[in-house]
Design an enzyme around this catalytic site. Structure first.
Site, PDB file in Angstrom:
ATOM      1  CE1 TYR A 113      77.457 -13.960 -67.038  1.00  0.00           C
ATOM      2  CE2 TYR A 113      75.688 -14.193 -65.433  1.00  0.00           C
ATOM      3  CZ  TYR A 113      76.829 -14.679 -66.035  1.00  0.00           C
ATOM      4  OH  TYR A 113      77.353 -15.892 -65.632  1.00  0.00           O
TER       5      TYR A 113
ATOM      6  CB  THR B 205      75.084 -18.867 -65.166  1.00  0.00           C
ATOM      7  OG1 THR B 205      74.306 -18.290 -64.113  1.00  0.00           O
ATOM      8  CG2 THR B 205      74.682 -18.146 -66.459  1.00  0.00           C
ATOM      9  CG  ASP B 206      71.741 -20.219 -61.024  1.00  0.00           C
ATOM     10  OD1 ASP B 206      72.360 -19.201 -61.440  1.00  0.00           O
ATOM     11  OD2 ASP B 206      71.541 -20.430 -59.811  1.00  0.00           O
ATOM     12  CD  GLU B 207      73.127 -14.734 -62.632  1.00  0.00           C
ATOM     13  OE1 GLU B 207      72.808 -13.677 -63.182  1.00  0.00           O
ATOM     14  OE2 GLU B 207      74.053 -14.810 -61.800  1.00  0.00           O
TER      15      GLU B 207
ATOM     16  CE  LYS C 182      77.757 -18.124 -69.325  1.00  0.00           C
ATOM     17  NZ  LYS C 182      79.152 -18.550 -69.641  1.00  0.00           N
TER      18      LYS C 182
HETATM   19  P1  NAD Z   1      85.556 -14.307 -64.174  1.00  0.00           P
HETATM   20  O1  NAD Z   1      84.970 -13.020 -64.646  1.00  0.00           O
HETATM   21  O2  NAD Z   1      86.220 -14.369 -62.847  1.00  0.00           O
HETATM   22  O3  NAD Z   1      86.644 -14.816 -65.247  1.00  0.00           O
HETATM   23  C1  NAD Z   1      86.438 -14.752 -66.621  1.00  0.00           C
HETATM   24  C2  NAD Z   1      87.767 -15.063 -67.304  1.00  0.00           C
HETATM   25  O4  NAD Z   1      87.549 -15.044 -68.729  1.00  0.00           O
HETATM   26  C3  NAD Z   1      88.863 -14.028 -67.013  1.00  0.00           C
HETATM   27  O5  NAD Z   1      90.092 -14.687 -66.771  1.00  0.00           O
HETATM   28  C4  NAD Z   1      88.929 -13.202 -68.286  1.00  0.00           C
HETATM   29  O6  NAD Z   1      90.220 -12.651 -68.528  1.00  0.00           O
HETATM   30  C5  NAD Z   1      88.556 -14.237 -69.335  1.00  0.00           C
HETATM   31  N1  NAD Z   1      87.979 -13.624 -70.545  1.00  0.00           N
HETATM   32  C6  NAD Z   1      87.006 -12.696 -70.604  1.00  0.00           C
HETATM   33  N2  NAD Z   1      86.763 -12.361 -71.885  1.00  0.00           N
HETATM   34  C7  NAD Z   1      87.604 -13.116 -72.655  1.00  0.00           C
HETATM   35  C8  NAD Z   1      87.829 -13.236 -74.047  1.00  0.00           C
HETATM   36  N3  NAD Z   1      87.155 -12.500 -74.930  1.00  0.00           N
HETATM   37  N4  NAD Z   1      88.749 -14.127 -74.474  1.00  0.00           N
HETATM   38  C9  NAD Z   1      89.451 -14.887 -73.599  1.00  0.00           C
HETATM   39  N5  NAD Z   1      89.297 -14.797 -72.263  1.00  0.00           N
HETATM   40  C10 NAD Z   1      88.375 -13.920 -71.798  1.00  0.00           C
HETATM   41  O7  NAD Z   1      84.369 -15.367 -64.298  1.00  0.00           O
HETATM   42  P2  NAD Z   1      84.036 -16.615 -63.371  1.00  0.00           P
HETATM   43  O8  NAD Z   1      83.232 -16.172 -62.232  1.00  0.00           O
HETATM   44  O9  NAD Z   1      85.269 -17.412 -63.166  1.00  0.00           O
HETATM   45  O10 NAD Z   1      83.054 -17.417 -64.351  1.00  0.00           O
HETATM   46  C11 NAD Z   1      83.570 -18.351 -65.284  1.00  0.00           C
HETATM   47  C12 NAD Z   1      82.409 -18.935 -66.071  1.00  0.00           C
HETATM   48  O11 NAD Z   1      81.499 -19.565 -65.179  1.00  0.00           O
HETATM   49  C13 NAD Z   1      81.608 -17.887 -66.847  1.00  0.00           C
HETATM   50  O12 NAD Z   1      81.289 -18.430 -68.108  1.00  0.00           O
HETATM   51  C14 NAD Z   1      80.367 -17.671 -65.991  1.00  0.00           C
HETATM   52  O13 NAD Z   1      79.272 -17.332 -66.791  1.00  0.00           O
HETATM   53  C15 NAD Z   1      80.192 -19.045 -65.376  1.00  0.00           C
HETATM   54  N6  NAD Z   1      79.529 -19.069 -64.044  1.00  0.00           N
HETATM   55  C16 NAD Z   1      79.999 -18.295 -63.027  1.00  0.00           C
HETATM   56  C17 NAD Z   1      79.396 -18.385 -61.770  1.00  0.00           C
HETATM   57  C18 NAD Z   1      79.885 -17.583 -60.597  1.00  0.00           C
HETATM   58  O14 NAD Z   1      79.266 -17.618 -59.526  1.00  0.00           O
HETATM   59  N7  NAD Z   1      80.999 -16.881 -60.693  1.00  0.00           N
HETATM   60  C19 NAD Z   1      78.298 -19.237 -61.584  1.00  0.00           C
HETATM   61  C20 NAD Z   1      77.860 -20.021 -62.665  1.00  0.00           C
HETATM   62  C21 NAD Z   1      78.498 -19.926 -63.883  1.00  0.00           C
HETATM   63  P1  TYD Z   2      76.555 -11.146 -57.424  1.00  0.00           P
HETATM   64  O1  TYD Z   2      77.691 -11.648 -56.590  1.00  0.00           O
HETATM   65  O2  TYD Z   2      76.779  -9.987 -58.327  1.00  0.00           O
HETATM   66  O3  TYD Z   2      76.005 -12.410 -58.238  1.00  0.00           O
HETATM   67  P2  TYD Z   2      74.675 -12.548 -59.165  1.00  0.00           P
HETATM   68  O4  TYD Z   2      74.043 -11.237 -59.352  1.00  0.00           O
HETATM   69  O5  TYD Z   2      75.247 -13.091 -60.428  1.00  0.00           O
HETATM   70  O6  TYD Z   2      73.800 -13.526 -58.430  1.00  0.00           O
HETATM   71  O7  TYD Z   2      75.354 -10.763 -56.457  1.00  0.00           O
HETATM   72  C1  TYD Z   2      74.801 -11.719 -55.570  1.00  0.00           C
HETATM   73  C2  TYD Z   2      73.628 -11.059 -54.869  1.00  0.00           C
HETATM   74  O8  TYD Z   2      74.124  -9.999 -54.044  1.00  0.00           O
HETATM   75  C3  TYD Z   2      72.643 -10.425 -55.817  1.00  0.00           C
HETATM   76  O9  TYD Z   2      71.321 -10.574 -55.289  1.00  0.00           O
HETATM   77  C4  TYD Z   2      73.025  -8.941 -55.818  1.00  0.00           C
HETATM   78  C5  TYD Z   2      73.520  -8.747 -54.401  1.00  0.00           C
HETATM   79  N1  TYD Z   2      74.547  -7.686 -54.240  1.00  0.00           N
HETATM   80  C6  TYD Z   2      74.361  -6.654 -53.329  1.00  0.00           C
HETATM   81  O10 TYD Z   2      73.332  -6.587 -52.613  1.00  0.00           O
HETATM   82  N2  TYD Z   2      75.324  -5.671 -53.228  1.00  0.00           N
HETATM   83  C7  TYD Z   2      76.451  -5.697 -53.986  1.00  0.00           C
HETATM   84  O11 TYD Z   2      77.292  -4.755 -53.878  1.00  0.00           O
HETATM   85  C8  TYD Z   2      76.655  -6.791 -54.918  1.00  0.00           C
HETATM   86  C9  TYD Z   2      77.879  -6.865 -55.784  1.00  0.00           C
HETATM   87  C10 TYD Z   2      75.667  -7.762 -55.002  1.00  0.00           C
END
Ligand code: NAD
Ligand code: TYD
Length: 340
Positions: free
Chosen positions: A155, A130-132, A159
């Protein structure tokens, strides 16, 4: 005989399930084994469309358990194997409530996976990050792959630790790993604890939309299908040991997104409710994705103007999915996070 086998971890979550659908469409000859623990964020319903295919199999297991990872690798057979690692605890707010599960899955689980994949002779390992990990930006500038790592939440710290373990596996053992760092995703199957689906769900029911702080925090939003395509492109052509940033070049303050959603849903702005800010809230994320564009020819295909309405329409068509994922454990989390 399948063309190749890909082990996907976390394939029942938001991006992982979209990725499995993407492979089914674009690489139908590939065999996919999905290892997922089915935490609150994992939902087998997300995979209905592929679950009966001969090329798909599911292993219910946890990456923090060596025996579960071994079973998944066994299910992959003896042929050439590649891995895409999504499995993670992924929500910043939950990591603020409790950091330990993030260390367990994101750090310990990643190391267990790396060790076993190395022993198995995996040919390619894409670590989805992630970019975070880069921390927070001011009003200007972009994260590049050489921006120093400076995570601010439990988090993003977990990561970052996993990114460094992947880096070490490459440098120490020559393990063929590549890391991707993507900005915020949106689209179908996202668990409604994240901004966009949470706001769609609440607005649809005329419930308050909880905006943290002044609502002027900026994220760079990428449609999930574009992210999945970028990961496939990195799997097929990325250089081992490298990091590739992935982003949408699509920055918006949270409030602007919430207003767009309200307008599209025909709901009043009076639903916007300012709540206490997230502690340690990163002000702005923005990605410079020129490396992946230059080296691998990837760029996003979807604009917000097209993909946001498409996303809203998907959630509106999935009322039952939404009801099911927002019951039980979700309600407990919601009440704890926002107050009942
Ligand atoms: P999500 O929370 O929707 O899904 C995570 C999945 O991993 C779930 O299916 C969960 O059951 C599984 N999981 C969790 N712990 C586990 C374990 N111990 N063993 C096996 N499976 C396990 O997450 P997401 O949003 O789909 O993100 C997927 C990946 O992409 C993550 O690594 C996250 O850091 C990265 N990512 C997400 C975003 C975003 O915007 N959602 C952006 C950049 C990177
Ligand atoms: P989020 O979807 O949790 O992603 P991330 O924190 O990983 O970027 O949140 C996106 C942005 O929205 C973040 O600045 C936090 C804000 N946010 C709210 O203002 N209210 C909310 O209830 C949630 C879940 C997020």
């Amino acid at each position: 005989m399948a063309e190749k086998t890909v082990l996907v971890t976390g394939g029942a979550g938001f991006i992982g399930s979209n990725f499995i659908h993407h492979l089914a469409e674009t690489r139908p000859g590939w065999r996919v084994v999905n290892l997922d623990a089915l935490t609150y964020a994992g939902n087998p319903e997300n995979l209905r469309a592929v679950e009966d295919k001969d090329t798909y199999s599911f292993v219910h297991g946890d990456i923090t358990k060596e025996e579960d990872v071994a079973s998944a690798l066994e299910a992959c057979g003896d042929g050439p194997l590649e891995v895409v690692h999504f499995a993670a605890e992924s929500h910043v707010d939950r990591s603020i409530l409790s950091g330990l599960p993030f260390v367990q899955t994101n750090v310990v689980g990643t190391q267990i996976l790396l060790d076993q994949c190395r022993a198995r002779g995996v040919e390619r390992f894409v670590h989805v990050s992630t970019d975070e990990v880069y921390g927070s930006l001011g009003d200007t500038g972009y994260f590049t792959e050489t921006t120093p790592l400076a995570p601010n939440s439990p988090y993003s710290a977990s990561k970052t630790a996993s990114d460094l373990l992947v880096r070490a596996a490459f440098h120490t053992h020559g393990f063929p790993a590549v890391t991707t760092r993507c900005s915020n995703n949106y689209g179908p199957y996202q668990f409604p604890e994240k901004l966009i689906p949470l706001m769609i769900a609440n607005a649809s029911e005329d419930k308050p939309l909880p905006v943290y702080g002044d609502g002027l925090y900026v994220r760079d939003w990428l449609y999930v299908e574009d992210h999945c395509e970028a990961i496939r492109v990195v799997l097929e052509g990325g250089r081992a040991g490298e990091v590739y940033n992935i982003g949408g070049n699509n920055e918006y303050p949270n409030l602007e997104i919430i207003r767009m959603l309200l307008a599209a849903l025909g709901k009043p702005e009076s639903l916007i409710t300012y709540v206490k800010d997230r502690p340690g809230h990163d002000r702005r994320y923005a990605i410079d994705a020129s490396k992946i564009q230059r080296e691998l020819g990837w760029q996003p295909r979807h604009t917000f103007e097209v993909a946001l309405p498409k996303t809203i329409a998907w959630y509106q068509s999935q009322v039952e999915w939404m009801q099911r994922v927002r019951s039980g454990a979700y309600r407990e989390y919601y009440d704890r996070q926002y107050g009942s």
